[in-house]
Design a protein around this motif. Sequence first.
Motif, short mmCIF file in Angstrom:
data_model
loop_
_atom_site.label_atom_id
_atom_site.label_comp_id
_atom_site.label_asym_id
_atom_site.label_seq_id
_atom_site.Cartn_x
_atom_site.Cartn_y
_atom_site.Cartn_z
N GLU A 234 52.22 -56.41 14.00
CA GLU A 234 52.44 -55.00 14.31
C GLU A 234 53.03 -54.85 15.72
O GLU A 234 52.87 -55.71 16.57
N LEU A 235 53.71 -53.73 15.91
CA LEU A 235 54.38 -53.49 17.19
C LEU A 235 53.35 -53.40 18.31
O LEU A 235 52.32 -52.75 18.17
N VAL A 236 53.65 -54.06 19.39
CA VAL A 236 52.72 -54.09 20.51
C VAL A 236 52.74 -52.77 21.26
O VAL A 236 53.74 -52.06 21.31
N SER A 237 51.62 -52.47 21.87
CA SER A 237 51.47 -51.22 22.61
C SER A 237 52.16 -51.30 23.96
O SER A 237 52.45 -52.39 24.47
N ASP A 238 52.37 -50.13 24.55
CA ASP A 238 52.92 -50.08 25.90
C ASP A 238 52.03 -50.86 26.87
O ASP A 238 52.53 -51.59 27.73
N GLU A 239 50.72 -50.72 26.71
CA GLU A 239 49.79 -51.39 27.60
C GLU A 239 49.92 -52.91 27.49
O GLU A 239 49.90 -53.62 28.50
N ASP A 240 50.03 -53.41 26.26
CA ASP A 240 50.18 -54.86 26.08
C ASP A 240 51.51 -55.35 26.63
O ASP A 240 51.57 -56.43 27.24
N LEU A 241 52.57 -54.59 26.42
CA LEU A 241 53.87 -54.98 26.98
C LEU A 241 53.82 -55.01 28.51
O LEU A 241 54.31 -55.93 29.14
N GLN A 242 53.21 -53.98 29.11
CA GLN A 242 53.12 -53.92 30.56
C GLN A 242 52.24 -55.03 31.12
O GLN A 242 52.48 -55.53 32.22
N SER A 243 51.26 -55.47 30.35
CA SER A 243 50.30 -56.45 30.86
C SER A 243 50.95 -57.80 31.21
O SER A 243 50.40 -58.55 32.00
N VAL A 244 52.10 -58.11 30.64
CA VAL A 244 52.77 -59.38 30.93
C VAL A 244 53.97 -59.20 31.85
O VAL A 244 54.63 -60.17 32.22
N ARG A 245 54.27 -57.97 32.21
CA ARG A 245 55.44 -57.68 33.03
C ARG A 245 55.12 -57.68 34.52
O ARG A 245 54.06 -57.23 34.93
N MET A 246 56.06 -58.14 35.30
CA MET A 246 55.94 -58.15 36.75
C MET A 246 56.55 -56.88 37.36
O MET A 246 56.39 -56.63 38.54
N GLU A 247 57.28 -56.14 36.54
CA GLU A 247 57.93 -54.90 36.97
C GLU A 247 57.47 -53.78 36.05
O GLU A 247 57.05 -54.04 34.92
N PRO A 248 57.59 -52.53 36.49
CA PRO A 248 57.19 -51.42 35.62
C PRO A 248 58.00 -51.41 34.32
O PRO A 248 59.19 -51.72 34.31
N LEU A 249 57.34 -51.06 33.25
CA LEU A 249 57.95 -50.98 31.93
C LEU A 249 58.54 -49.59 31.74
O LEU A 249 57.84 -48.59 31.87
N ALA A 250 59.82 -49.54 31.45
CA ALA A 250 60.48 -48.27 31.18
C ALA A 250 60.78 -48.19 29.68
O ALA A 250 61.34 -49.13 29.12
N PRO A 251 60.40 -47.11 29.02
CA PRO A 251 60.69 -46.98 27.59
C PRO A 251 62.20 -46.99 27.33
O PRO A 251 62.99 -46.52 28.14
N HIS A 252 62.58 -47.53 26.20
CA HIS A 252 63.98 -47.54 25.77
C HIS A 252 64.30 -46.24 25.03
O HIS A 252 65.30 -45.60 25.29
#
Length: 188
Positions: free
Chosen positions: A5-23
């Motif tokens: 299933e598609l990962v949540s914003d929180e899960d995507l941000q948890s591995v990022r070193m920069e802020p996550l911006a929605p597409h």
Amino acid sequence: MHDGELVSDEDLQSVRMEPLAPHDGPVVLSRYDPTWPRLYQREAARLRALLGDQVVSLDHAGSTSVPGLAAKPIIDIVLTVPNSADEAAYVPTLTAAGYRLVIRESDWFEHRLMKGPDTDINLHVFSSGEAEVARMLRFRDRLRTQPSERDLYARTKRSLARRRWRHVQHYAQAKSGIVQEILDRADQ
């Protein structure tokens, strides 16, 4: 984070070193560009010069590595190093040359993703011997040698790209089924 299933914003941000911006839109695919292999070669030469013996292997992967295949115009490069978790061995050198560490996935093959200083690349860093590297290259090679598989993948990508995606990673995840089907046929 790469299947199911598609990962949540929180899960995507948890591995990022920069802020996550929605597409929040469709994914734009470009026609195959014959300059993509040259861009890869330039980056590969730069990476070899910067990292020397830390480079176990370098490969052009992803859709830009398959002649005739439409792609997001981002060059995917797979770099294997002795130990991708040992960031001190390669990240400072690359950062000093203008690369940015943007993703650290310790739970997924110790994958690191870096962006380039002047060319739009995804530099995927893995440890030598990781099964995911062989999988990525097997998929690339199947698309390069089997036009029917390349065309099926292209149709699937075009269909999915037209949808609205909160994050490009969701589009990538949506392709996982067709990728696995193609790999299963390659393994027969």
